[in-house]
Motif scaffolding. Structure first.
Motif, short mmCIF file in Angstrom:
data_model
loop_
_atom_site.label_atom_id
_atom_site.label_comp_id
_atom_site.label_asym_id
_atom_site.label_seq_id
_atom_site.Cartn_x
_atom_site.Cartn_y
_atom_site.Cartn_z
N GLN A 1 -31.65 -9.26 57.20
CA GLN A 1 -30.84 -10.17 56.95
C GLN A 1 -29.93 -9.77 55.56
OE1 GLN A 1 -29.10 -12.80 58.58
NE2 GLN A 1 -27.47 -12.54 57.00
N PRO B 1 -28.57 -23.21 41.95
CA PRO B 1 -27.34 -23.36 42.49
C PRO B 1 -26.66 -24.72 42.79
CG PRO B 1 -28.88 -22.68 44.19
CD PRO B 1 -29.69 -22.35 42.75
N GLN C 1 -41.05 -23.74 55.06
CA GLN C 1 -40.13 -25.00 55.56
C GLN C 1 -40.13 -25.28 56.98
OE1 GLN C 1 -36.59 -23.89 53.58
NE2 GLN C 1 -37.34 -24.45 51.63
N ASN C 2 -40.96 -24.70 57.77
CA ASN C 2 -41.11 -25.13 59.07
C ASN C 2 -39.67 -24.73 59.92
OD1 ASN C 2 -42.06 -25.78 61.80
ND2 ASN C 2 -42.21 -28.05 61.25
N ARG C 3 -38.94 -23.75 59.54
CA ARG C 3 -37.62 -23.11 60.13
C ARG C 3 -37.97 -21.75 60.86
NH1 ARG C 3 -33.60 -21.60 56.66
NH2 ARG C 3 -34.99 -21.87 54.56
N VAL C 4 -37.02 -21.53 61.59
CA VAL C 4 -37.23 -20.04 62.18
C VAL C 4 -36.97 -18.92 61.22
CG1 VAL C 4 -36.42 -18.39 63.97
CG2 VAL C 4 -36.69 -20.77 64.58
N GLY C 5 -35.78 -19.16 60.36
CA GLY C 5 -35.30 -18.40 59.15
C GLY C 5 -34.58 -17.16 60.03
N PRO C 6 -34.05 -16.60 58.75
CA PRO C 6 -32.87 -15.27 59.58
C PRO C 6 -34.01 -13.93 59.48
CG PRO C 6 -33.17 -15.57 56.80
CD PRO C 6 -33.80 -16.72 57.27
N PHE D 1 -27.45 -6.55 55.86
CA PHE D 1 -26.05 -7.38 56.41
C PHE D 1 -25.23 -7.83 55.51
CE2 PHE D 1 -27.63 -7.73 61.13
CZ PHE D 1 -26.98 -6.73 61.45
N ASP D 2 -25.80 -8.93 54.49
CA ASP D 2 -25.45 -9.51 53.42
C ASP D 2 -24.65 -8.45 52.50
OD1 ASP D 2 -25.88 -11.73 54.61
OD2 ASP D 2 -27.35 -12.29 53.10
N ARG E 1 -37.17 -14.47 52.32
CA ARG E 1 -36.26 -15.65 52.86
C ARG E 1 -37.16 -16.27 54.32
NH1 ARG E 1 -30.11 -13.96 52.99
NH2 ARG E 1 -29.55 -15.86 54.19
N PHE F 1 -23.77 -5.38 52.79
CA PHE F 1 -22.99 -4.55 53.46
C PHE F 1 -21.63 -5.25 53.72
CE2 PHE F 1 -20.67 -2.57 57.25
CZ PHE F 1 -20.61 -1.31 56.72
N LYS F 2 -21.83 -6.52 54.08
CA LYS F 2 -20.57 -7.36 54.12
C LYS F 2 -19.97 -7.56 52.78
CE LYS F 2 -20.52 -11.22 53.45
NZ LYS F 2 -20.84 -12.75 53.29
#
Lengths: 181, 307
Positions: free
Chosen positions: B47, B210, B38-43, B50-51, B31, B53-54
């Motif tokens: 992460q 999706p 994609q020139n994003r910071v990203g999770p 967390f997903d 991810r 476990f949640k």
């Protein structure tokens, strides 16, 4: 055991920390505010760095993001999507239309206050709110979750009769399945 | 029970924990890499922990019948069972965490690796969601596509090493001091192209798509079931990578080599996927029945007639 700081159990603190950092969003975008969601999620504002991620179906989602006005026809679909979501679940009302009807105040077929029909945890006002405001709203929701105060779903279960009466008042052809969750 | 049984039981548990940790961390790293491209910071890279476990801490009040409850359980059973047959590390001539190896386990694995998908297909079928039904039919069609080059590559390996067990193929590589990816390169290329489909990254993500199918077979599974599917998917990703490393790249002698080799291998479908759009189902099947199958047949012929 209860923690004296904010009267949450320790296991709840751990669970809420995980919930806070992982919000799966179901964006209900029929209003014009939906146009602000793509820039929020993509490269420019990148909501994924807070663990916010779009999900395709209500079953998988935690947060219902209602963008903009709801006609009585679409309200029925929103209620159905909300009741299919799994606990714990949260609702964010997005834009002025969910707070007081906004520019649809005089309209004969839109609802004015979303909180009368499904429990809203956080409102983001503005017509329409920019992506910065949307992300601020999500961070506000994260704070509420960490404190254990985002309990809209519990409120909905406790006051189901009141919510149902309000819903049936505006939805004339009520033929929805009964959920026993 | 004697000491050896306890040691092997501990080995099972250690293997599952290792596979889960590595698989979930790879998911997070993927991810992050996607975001950076994609020139994003990203999770953050943790992460996915967390997903999962949640999702395990969510309530799950959906009932469409008991096959729906069994579907995710089948998926996780198939992943863990396949993992049990993969030797994770090899030392000097001996295998650590070899777990349940026996002669012919490669053929058994061929069946076991599709068991999870079939279980999910049954579970998703009972939910009655039309998106699930379309996703299942797409997924099974695509499986028919990539299984052919994959089996051809394995047949080439089995013919060359005269062995149907994974440890046999690893022994052959150690004895000849080489890797199978250099010994029979055509089989490796065919298997690598089949692997693109196995990981369901774009352009072969027709099953979960999706945007058009609202996540396909998973669309009616929320909460704990989604968590079980994510767990099983992470373990299964590790299974496939470790199997490739074992049979084509001579196995790994320690954990660092294992991580390096599996990560480099994982980057092939991931990086190919990030820059690709999605195929339609028939394009995807036509892809697998084209060059990969031809290369696989050539690989078998190469082993039979040249070697």
């Amino acid at each position: 055991m209860p923690n004296d700081k904010n009267s949450q159990k320790i296991v709840d603190i751990i669970k809420n920390a995980a919930r806070k950092h992982s919000l799966f969003v179901l964006a209900y975008g029929t209003g014009c505010g939906a146009i602000e969601i793509p820039p929020t999620m993509t490269s420019r504002y990148d909501a994924e760095r807070f663990g916010i991620r779009g999900m395709a179906t209500p079953r998988q989602a935690d947060v219902l993001l209602v963008t903009g006005y709801l006609a009585t026809k679409t309200l029925k679909r929103v209620i159905r999507a909300y009741e299919q979501m799994q606990d714990p679940k949260y609702v964010i009302g997005f834009g002025s239309c969910t707070i007081n009807g906004g520019m649809y105040w005089d309209s004969y077929n839109t609802i004015k206050l979303l909180d009368k029909y499904i429990p809203v945890d956080v409102y983001i006002n503005g017509c329409m709110p920019r992506p910065e405001a949307v992300i601020t709203g999500f961070i506000e929701l994260q704070k509420l979750i960490a404190e254990g105060k985002a309990d809209g779903a519990t409120k909905y279960k406790e006051n189901l009769d009141w919510y149902r009466a309000n819903q049936k008042k505006v939805i004339k052809n009520w033929n929805m399945p009964d959920y026993n969750w | 029970m004697d000491t050896n049984s306890w040691i092997s039981i501990l080995g099972f548990i250690a293997t599952v924990v290792l596979a889960f940790t590595v698989g979930v961390s790879y998911g997070g790293i993927v991810r992050k890499i996607t975001a950076r491209i994609q020139n994003r910071v990203g999770p953050p890279v943790y992460q996915n922990f967390f997903d999962i476990f949640k999702l395990y801490s969510k309530s799950t009040a959906v009932n469409h019948g008991w096959m729906q409850h069994l579907g995710p359980a089948f998926a996780i059973t198939a992943s863990v069972t396949s993992l049990m047959f993969i030797p994770v590390l090899n030392g000097q001539g001996e295998f650590w965490f070899a777990n349940l190896n026996f002669k012919g386990d490669l053929i058994f694995l061929l069946y076991m690796m599709v068991f999870g998908s079939l279980g999910m297909a049954l579970g998703a079928g009972q939910t009655g969601n039309p998106n699930s039904a379309i996703g299942v039919s797409r997924g099974l069609s695509q499986m028919v596509g990539y299984e052919i080059p994959w089996v051809l590559a394995l047949v080439a390996l089995m013919l060359q090493t005269k062995s149907t067990s994974i440890t046999g193929i690893m022994d052959y590589q150690i004895a000849h001091g080489t890797w199978m990816m250099f010994e029979s390169p055509l089989a490796f290329i065919a298997a690598l192209m089949a692997m693109l489909g196995m990981f369901h990254y774009a352009p072969f993500d027709v099953t979960f798509a999706p945007a058009e199918l609202s996540s396909g077979p998973a669309s009616e599974f929320g909460g704990k079931y989604l968590a079980m599917m994510m767990t099983s998917g992470s373990i299964f990703a590790f299974v496939k990578l470790a199997l490739f490393v074992d049979i084509f790249m001579g196995g790994a002698s320690n954990l660092i080599m294992l991580v390096v080799k599996t990560f480099l291998l994982y980057m092939v479908p991931v990086l190919y996927g990030i820059v690709s759009p999605r195929y339609r189902t028939e394009q995807s099947i036509r892809y697998f029945w084209g060059w990969p199958t031809l290369i696989g047949v050539l690989g078998v012929l190469y082993v039979v007639f040249v070697r």
